[in-house]
Design a protein around this motif. Structure first.
Motif, PDB file in Angstrom:
ATOM      1  N   GLU A   1       0.841  -1.190   0.000  1.00 22.52           N
ATOM      2  CA  GLU A   1       0.000   0.000   0.000  1.00 22.52           C
ATOM      3  C   GLU A   1       0.885   1.251   0.000  1.00 22.52           C
ATOM      4  OE1 GLU A   1      -3.074  -0.493  -0.369  1.00 22.52           O
ATOM      5  OE2 GLU A   1      -3.444  -2.526   0.363  1.00 22.52           O
TER       6      GLU A   1
ATOM      7  N   THR B   1       0.036  -4.433   4.066  1.00 23.22           N
ATOM      8  CA  THR B   1      -0.994  -5.188   4.775  1.00 23.22           C
ATOM      9  C   THR B   1      -0.834  -6.674   4.477  1.00 23.22           C
ATOM     10  OG1 THR B   1      -2.601  -4.952   2.971  1.00 23.22           O
ATOM     11  CG2 THR B   1      -2.642  -3.292   4.719  1.00 23.22           C
TER      12      THR B   1
ATOM     13  N   ASP C   1      -3.181 -10.086   5.136  1.00 23.66           N
ATOM     14  CA  ASP C   1      -4.450 -10.643   5.597  1.00 23.66           C
ATOM     15  C   ASP C   1      -4.335 -12.150   5.733  1.00 23.66           C
ATOM     16  OD1 ASP C   1      -5.474  -8.135   5.529  1.00 23.66           O
ATOM     17  OD2 ASP C   1      -6.728  -8.423   3.757  1.00 23.66           O
TER      18      ASP C   1
ATOM     19  N   GLY D   1       3.816  -2.150  13.991  1.00 26.13           N
ATOM     20  CA  GLY D   1       2.579  -2.335  13.245  1.00 26.13           C
ATOM     21  C   GLY D   1       1.409  -2.568  14.172  1.00 26.13           C
TER      22      GLY D   1
ATOM     23  N   ARG E   1      -5.917  -8.914  10.059  1.00 22.12           N
ATOM     24  CA  ARG E   1      -5.148  -8.023   9.192  1.00 22.12           C
ATOM     25  C   ARG E   1      -3.998  -7.365   9.952  1.00 22.12           C
ATOM     26  NH1 ARG E   1      -8.538  -4.206   5.536  1.00 22.12           N
ATOM     27  NH2 ARG E   1      -8.587  -6.197   4.394  1.00 22.12           N
TER      28      ARG E   1
ATOM     29  N   THR F   1      -1.081  -4.602   9.683  1.00 23.08           N
ATOM     30  CA  THR F   1      -0.669  -3.406   8.944  1.00 23.08           C
ATOM     31  C   THR F   1       0.698  -2.976   9.449  1.00 23.08           C
ATOM     32  OG1 THR F   1      -2.987  -2.713   8.732  1.00 23.08           O
ATOM     33  CG2 THR F   1      -1.294  -1.059   8.301  1.00 23.08           C
TER      34      THR F   1
ATOM     35  N   SER G   1       3.802  -0.240   9.149  1.00 23.49           N
ATOM     36  CA  SER G   1       4.204   1.092   8.699  1.00 23.49           C
ATOM     37  C   SER G   1       5.714   1.228   8.878  1.00 23.49           C
ATOM     38  CB  SER G   1       3.471   2.169   9.500  1.00 23.49           C
ATOM     39  OG  SER G   1       3.674   1.974  10.887  1.00 23.49           O
TER      40      SER G   1
END
Length: 424
Positions: free
Chosen positions: A352, A357, A359, A395, A409, A411, A413
């Motif tokens: 992204e 991400t 899943d 994250g 999920r 995520t 960063s």
């Protein structure tokens, strides 16, 4: 006047100064009851001023009303010193209740300030005259001293002999000093004795605290040694298990299915042994390799009931070890395996604009039969992954309910890629 005051109270002031210096040097040490010790120091210091005030009144012909104020404060402070020592030394439960005798004495003391003459009066030439209730301060003082002795007996019964000895000493010296003052046998040492007692008790508290610190240090050393032994055993056992699996695997070379299963199981165990307790980052490629080793074993267990789908855009970024794999285990054990007709585990990774991400989605077929114990274990696994991700702001983890299952999920960063880390 200052020189006279110091000369009359020299020993008391030196004891208080010494205690103050010791307390200041140990100010970072949290000793229980220090606030009471500070209060006692303040009261003893006030007593030295009152003692000098009596002398100054006669010498400098200060109005006799000053003696009434001095007497009232002295009678009020004497039992208050013992009360603070009680609060300091003994586990007094009903602190307000034991103040009732002191409150009654205060009423009489205040009445004397208005000329009642119940405890004492003074003539114009500064002579002391006893009142009808002159015995009340001595009785109240003895009451609190007896309470000190009573608590010292409790300390003996409870096995706190060292504390009982200190309390006996304080009580005995107080009784002797009060008696000698009351009979005019020896006078002028009340403040010195009070300062000495509190200094002794402060050193007793410091010794007890030092002993507790030493015991905690000893216990910590024993715990560290025990954990070191456990760590050594934990290191030995994985190597033994891994070597045993390799030995068994070498004997299964003529049976490809069993050989592959042993290889995947060995890889799965090795990755878990290596990564448990580690804060090091690994590539998603390595995490996927561990996940595939695990899923190949579960595929053998569940057969067609378990379907696996991968949709991966990139795998060269870094993430904490064992963050995705536990979610895959949860999906298999607590979602697909608990379904009547099994289900699908999807692992989807996307790049992204603001990060990455991942899943882990379970899609179940049929009703879900998940026990309370299984639900609890699933929650523990999720909590562990969430804490690993949140450590160092690497994250976050979200659980998204879906029609036939759940999507976990991750995520990430501030993503670091393996190529960037290698360049550094």
């Amino acid at each position: 006047m200052l020189i006279e005051y110091i000369s009359q109270n020299y020993m008391t002031l030196m004891l208080l100064a010494g205690l103050g210096a010791v307390m200041f040097a140990n100010r970072r040490t949290k000793l229980e009851g220090v606030e009471y010790i500070k209060g006692i120091i303040g009261l003893v210091f006030i007593m030295t001023l009152l003692q000098y005030a009596e002398y100054a009144c006669e010498k400098y012909r200060i109005p006799v009303k000053t003696l009434y104020v001095k007497a009232a404060l002295s009678y009020a402070i004497d039992p208050l010193l013992i009360i603070l020592e009680l609060y300091l030394i003994a586990p007094v439960k009903h602190k307000l209740l034991i103040l009732l005798p002191y409150a009654a004495e205060l009423v009489i003391i205040i009445a004397d300030l208005f000329g009642a003459g119940l405890i004492c009066t003074f003539t114009e030439d500064y002579h002391f005259i006893s009142g009808r209730l002159h015995f009340v301060p001595a009785v109240v003082l003895c009451f609190y001293i007896l309470l000190l002795l009573m608590y010292s007996l409790r300390f003996v019964k409870s096995g706190e002999h060292s504390k009982a000895l200190i309390v006996y000493f304080i009580s005995t010296t107080t009784i002797i000093t009060v008696w000698l003052e009351y009979t005019n046998t020896v006078s002028g040492h009340t403040n010195e004795i009070a300062a000495m007692e509190i200094l002794i008790y402060y050193f007793y508290l410091a010794v007890i605290h030092h002993g507790k610190v030493q015991q905690k240090l000893h216990d910590s050393e024993l715990e560290l040694e025990r954990r070191s032994n456990e760590l050594l055993m934990a290191q030995i056992q994985p190597h033994f298990i891994n070597n045993s699996l390799l030995a068994i695997q070498s004997r299964c070379i003529d049976y490809p299915e069993i050989y592959d299963s042993m290889k995947n199981f060995s890889r799965y165990l090795r990755s878990n042994f290596d990564n448990i307790g580690s804060n090091n980052l690994i590539t998603f490629r390595q995490e996927l390799r561990n996940i595939k080793a695990y899923l190949s074993l579960e595929k053998m267990n569940f057969g067609d009931r378990l379907k696996i789908e991968y949709d991966i855009e990139s795998d060269d970024f870094m993430l904490p070890a064992l963050t995705v794999e536990p979610l895959v285990e949860n999906a298999v054990r607590h979602a697909v395996a608990a379904r009547e007709k099994g289900g699908i585990v999807q692992i989807i990774q996307r790049d992204e604009e603001d990060g990455i991400t991942i899943d882990v989605r379970d899609i179940g077929f049929g009703s879900l039969n998940l026990t309370e114990k299984q639900e609890k274990r699933r929650g523990i696994g999720i909590a562990n992954v969430r804490s690993r991700l949140e450590a160092g702001s690497k994250g976050k983890l979200e659980l998204i309910p879906e029609r036939d299952g759940t999507c976990a999920r991750i995520t990430l960063s501030n993503v670091v890629y393996a190529s960037e880390e290698a360049a550094q």
